[in-house]
Design a protein around this motif. Structure first.
Motif, PDB file in Angstrom:
ATOM      1  N   GLY B 125      21.447  -5.977   8.346  1.00  0.00           N
ATOM      2  CA  GLY B 125      22.307  -4.821   8.574  1.00  0.00           C
ATOM      3  C   GLY B 125      23.110  -4.415   7.352  1.00  0.00           C
ATOM      4  O   GLY B 125      23.442  -3.255   7.170  1.00  0.00           O
ATOM      5  N   TYR B 127      22.119  -4.200   4.445  1.00  0.00           N
ATOM      6  CA  TYR B 127      21.322  -3.401   3.515  1.00  0.00           C
ATOM      7  C   TYR B 127      21.014  -2.020   4.087  1.00  0.00           C
ATOM      8  O   TYR B 127      19.952  -1.454   3.847  1.00  0.00           O
ATOM      9  CB  TYR B 127      19.995  -4.120   3.182  1.00  0.00           C
ATOM     10  CG  TYR B 127      20.146  -5.382   2.387  1.00  0.00           C
ATOM     11  CD1 TYR B 127      21.350  -5.721   1.786  1.00  0.00           C
ATOM     12  CD2 TYR B 127      19.069  -6.248   2.196  1.00  0.00           C
ATOM     13  CE1 TYR B 127      21.488  -6.890   1.054  1.00  0.00           C
ATOM     14  CE2 TYR B 127      19.197  -7.417   1.459  1.00  0.00           C
ATOM     15  CZ  TYR B 127      20.404  -7.731   0.894  1.00  0.00           C
ATOM     16  OH  TYR B 127      20.529  -8.883   0.166  1.00  0.00           O
ATOM     17  N   LYS B 129      21.716   0.802   3.337  1.00  0.00           N
ATOM     18  CA  LYS B 129      21.347   1.851   2.371  1.00  0.00           C
ATOM     19  C   LYS B 129      19.853   1.865   2.100  1.00  0.00           C
ATOM     20  O   LYS B 129      19.286   2.916   1.794  1.00  0.00           O
ATOM     21  CB  LYS B 129      22.090   1.610   1.057  1.00  0.00           C
ATOM     22  CG  LYS B 129      23.529   1.977   1.152  1.00  0.00           C
ATOM     23  CD  LYS B 129      24.066   2.383  -0.187  1.00  0.00           C
ATOM     24  CE  LYS B 129      25.343   3.152   0.024  1.00  0.00           C
ATOM     25  NZ  LYS B 129      26.226   3.094  -1.110  1.00  0.00           N
ATOM     26  N   TYR B 131      17.636   1.136   4.284  1.00  0.00           N
ATOM     27  CA  TYR B 131      16.957   1.447   5.550  1.00  0.00           C
ATOM     28  C   TYR B 131      16.289   2.822   5.540  1.00  0.00           C
ATOM     29  O   TYR B 131      15.079   2.939   5.745  1.00  0.00           O
ATOM     30  CB  TYR B 131      17.976   1.320   6.688  1.00  0.00           C
ATOM     31  CG  TYR B 131      17.510   1.707   8.056  1.00  0.00           C
ATOM     32  CD1 TYR B 131      16.391   1.122   8.622  1.00  0.00           C
ATOM     33  CD2 TYR B 131      18.217   2.649   8.814  1.00  0.00           C
ATOM     34  CE1 TYR B 131      15.978   1.471   9.893  1.00  0.00           C
ATOM     35  CE2 TYR B 131      17.819   2.995  10.087  1.00  0.00           C
ATOM     36  CZ  TYR B 131      16.699   2.411  10.617  1.00  0.00           C
ATOM     37  OH  TYR B 131      16.304   2.758  11.876  1.00  0.00           O
ATOM     38  N   VAL B 155      10.735  -0.226  10.867  1.00  0.00           N
ATOM     39  CA  VAL B 155      11.847  -0.958  10.245  1.00  0.00           C
ATOM     40  C   VAL B 155      12.908  -1.211  11.302  1.00  0.00           C
ATOM     41  O   VAL B 155      13.344  -0.287  11.991  1.00  0.00           O
ATOM     42  CB  VAL B 155      12.476  -0.169   9.077  1.00  0.00           C
ATOM     43  CG1 VAL B 155      13.470  -1.044   8.330  1.00  0.00           C
ATOM     44  CG2 VAL B 155      11.406   0.331   8.128  1.00  0.00           C
ATOM     45  N   ILE B 156      13.305  -2.461  11.435  1.00  0.00           N
ATOM     46  CA  ILE B 156      14.340  -2.831  12.403  1.00  0.00           C
ATOM     47  C   ILE B 156      15.540  -3.301  11.589  1.00  0.00           C
ATOM     48  O   ILE B 156      15.373  -4.081  10.654  1.00  0.00           O
ATOM     49  CB  ILE B 156      13.859  -4.008  13.278  1.00  0.00           C
ATOM     50  CG1 ILE B 156      12.557  -3.668  13.987  1.00  0.00           C
ATOM     51  CG2 ILE B 156      14.934  -4.461  14.241  1.00  0.00           C
ATOM     52  CD1 ILE B 156      12.692  -2.840  15.207  1.00  0.00           C
ATOM     53  N   VAL B 157      16.746  -2.842  11.940  1.00  0.00           N
ATOM     54  CA  VAL B 157      17.902  -3.377  11.219  1.00  0.00           C
ATOM     55  C   VAL B 157      18.643  -4.396  12.056  1.00  0.00           C
ATOM     56  O   VAL B 157      18.763  -4.253  13.271  1.00  0.00           O
ATOM     57  CB  VAL B 157      18.943  -2.303  10.803  1.00  0.00           C
ATOM     58  CG1 VAL B 157      18.550  -1.639   9.531  1.00  0.00           C
ATOM     59  CG2 VAL B 157      19.201  -1.329  11.899  1.00  0.00           C
TER      60      VAL B 157
END
Lengths: 164, 413
Positions: B125, B127, B129, B131, B155-157
């Protein structure tokens, strides 16, 4: 920031993936655009309807992850990276300097409600430590002078906002 | 002069990370093209022959993992683990920021070889930016026709939980929101995401794959150098060629310690890694040599600390971190770590009791044997190595109550 309408929230949920797998990015996006910096009961109910998670499960998730807030936030939340490379890897004692500059300790809010201090786990920016995070921005290679001017700028920005 | 090979980070800073044309012009996607004409067996054999090991820290042979998935002969998933939560590790951030296409190419090679159904990148989470950037670039690559038919990458955060870097916790985080580890076996290669075999590799591991297919081998490693060195950052080094001492002092890398202060210790691989002391720093940095000295390279993080830092206080901070990050599932980790944190705090505040060091040692030993998952086992590595090599410093704290400057210890609440 003003409170979001139900439709706006729905749009955010869809834009963040909309499905169960994306529950974390949905909640992060909703938190970010909320008025008080946290996810309220109504929003939880809406997320539950749209993703199929139970309300209880969503509350559990909000408690489990460090990036979700449990209480209302100050205007500027300064998150100090507490990990060793930041706090012991360099000479500057950032936490100590912030305590003295703001007159508050970690977990407290300044009297005017402008600033609060928090610790955060590693920000993944050890190459520019010590770092703090304010909003989405990371500030690195910090010194006393940098922190002083940063806080002065944030104060200025808030007073301009108030005039508007 | 930089005589180092530059495979994983090739193009960093020179080419636009978001431009497919620039990446192709620099030799990108040639490996993928080769693979699309090869048999799966050949690809896996080539990876096995390279001897590449998992770069997240567990050092599991990559080729073997791929083979296990292939042998299951079922629908499967691939997951790129970008939940880089170790303090001191930021090499995955560097790869995803500057050469995301190499990581994606590695994932696509896996998808072709294993005929995977879907791919995921689990991004931490913090990162956030990266994403949006990642989502855009993935869509671009897909539109350019590089994806196998029907394949997609999602992409999963994460949202700030260290435990989600553990593979079973990562799976549970994608499936039902909360990252709780589960018992292995079954390993994710047998029963992973949604019950199907799942290949989980680190960002750097996927970035290694194109180089291997192009015949460049896999004998370089990314290191993330931080702490009391003048020049911090991510470097690509040839394994077995440099010692940690070289990396701190060489002009190619660390350029010496800040203010020329003597180095007291170094932590390798992030918070869950072991400590290394000056008397060990001549050992060549490579899997075999380090293993012989009882030290793991881990994720490649190298954090340097000078004499100002008390090793007892340091261990206290690490254990407090893990106490907070423990998911709470097993009592060994949840209660054991908070007990050690309590004892270490007592030592740091000058309130140590006789026998505290013994107690810490005993509980740390139990946690390393009994913890449910890697988090608890890794958490006490720092204590085990500190007690093995610098026990006298803990004993001094226990005996001499005024040893610590209380002002300094009071810094953390």
């Amino acid at each position: 920031m003003r409170a979001l309408s139900r439709d706006e929230k729905k749009r955010i949920i869809k834009a963040s993936g909309g499905s169960k797998e994306h529950i974390l990015s949905i909640l992060l996006a909703l938190q970010k655009s909320s008025e008080q910096g946290l996810i309220d009961e109504d929003t939880i109910r809406l997320v539950s309807e749209m993703t199929g998670f139970t309300i209880l499960r969503i509350k559990e998730i909000i408690h489990f992850y460090a990036m979700f807030n449990q209480s209302q936030e100050a205007c500027h939340v300064i998150k100090i990276c507490r990990s060793n490379p930041c706090s012991l890897g360099r000479e500057e004692d950032i936490a100590g300097i912030l305590f003295s500059l703001l007159g508050i300790k970690v977990g407290e809010v300044t009297e005017d409600g402008q600033f609060s201090l928090k610790y955060m786990p590693c920000a993944g920016a050890c190459d520019i430590g010590p770092v703090v995070q304010i909003g989405d921005e990371l500030y690195g290679d910090l010194t006393r002078e940098k922190l002083e001017s940063m806080i002065a700028q944030l104060n200025l920005a808030s007073s301009k906002e108030a005039v508007k | 002069m930089n005589t180092n090979k530059n495979i994983l980070l090739r193009g960093r800073g020179d080419i636009d990370p978001l431009s497919i044309q620039a990446y192709v012009a620099a030799g990108g996607f040639t490996a993928l093209r080769k693979v699309s004409e090869m048999k799966a067996q050949e690809v896996i054999e080539k990876i096995m022959a390279s001897g590449v090991k998992g770069r997240g820290g567990a050092e599991y042979p990559v080729g073997k993992k791929w083979l296990l998935i292939k042998q299951e002969n079922k629908e499967n998933y691939i997951v790129c683990n970008a939940d880089e939560g170790e303090a001191g590790a930021f090499k995955d951030r560097e790869l995803l920021t500057y050469v995301p296409l190499r990581v994606i190419e590695g994932m696509l090679i896996a998808a072709y070889t294993l005929t995977s159904k879907k791919g995921y990148i689990y991004l931490r989470g913090e990162y956030l930016k990266i994403y949006e950037m990642l989502k855009n670039i993935i869509a671009k690559v897909k539109n350019n026709g590089y994806f196998p038919k029907g394949f997609e990458i999602e992409v999963i955060v994460g949202a700030g939980a260290y435990i989600c870097g553990e593979e079973t916790a990562l799976i549970s985080s994608i499936e039902n929101g909360i990252g709780e580890p589960s018992l292995k076996p079954p390993y994710p290669t047998q029963r992973g995401l949604y019950g199907l075999p799942t290949l989980i590799n680190n960002v750097e591991t996927f970035a290694c794959i194109p180089g291997i297919m192009n015949g460049e081998g896999a004998d370089t490693k990314l290191i993330a150098l931080s702490g009391m060195v003048r020049n911090r950052g991510v470097f690509e080094i040839s394994l077995d060629r440099y010692s940690v001492d070289d990396m701190i002092n060489s002009n190619q890398f660390g350029k010496g310690s800040v203010n020329g202060e003597a180095v007291q210790f170094v932590q390798l691989g992030g918070q869950s890694g072991s400590l290394m002391f000056p008397e060990q720093m001549h050992i060549p940095y490579g899997y075999k040599w380090m293993r012989m000295a009882g030290i793991g390279i881990g994720s490649g993080a190298i954090t340097v600390y000078s004499g100002r830092v008390s090793i007892v206080e340091y261990c206290r901070n690490v254990i407090e971190f893990f106490t907070m990050e423990s998911c709470g599932k097993c009592s060994t980790c949840r209660i054991g770590l908070s007990y050690i944190a309590y004892l270490l705090n007592r030592l740091c505040c000058g309130n140590g009791n006789e026998g505290d060091v013994e107690r810490i040692d005993a509980v740390a030993g139990q946690i390393s044997q009994l913890a449910f998952c890697g988090l608890g086992k890794g958490a006490v590595n720092v204590l085990c190595s500190a007690l093995r090599h610098r026990r006298e410093q803990f004993l001094i704290c226990e005996k001499d109550r005024s040893y610590f400057d209380k002002e300094l210890s009071g810094r953390y609440i």
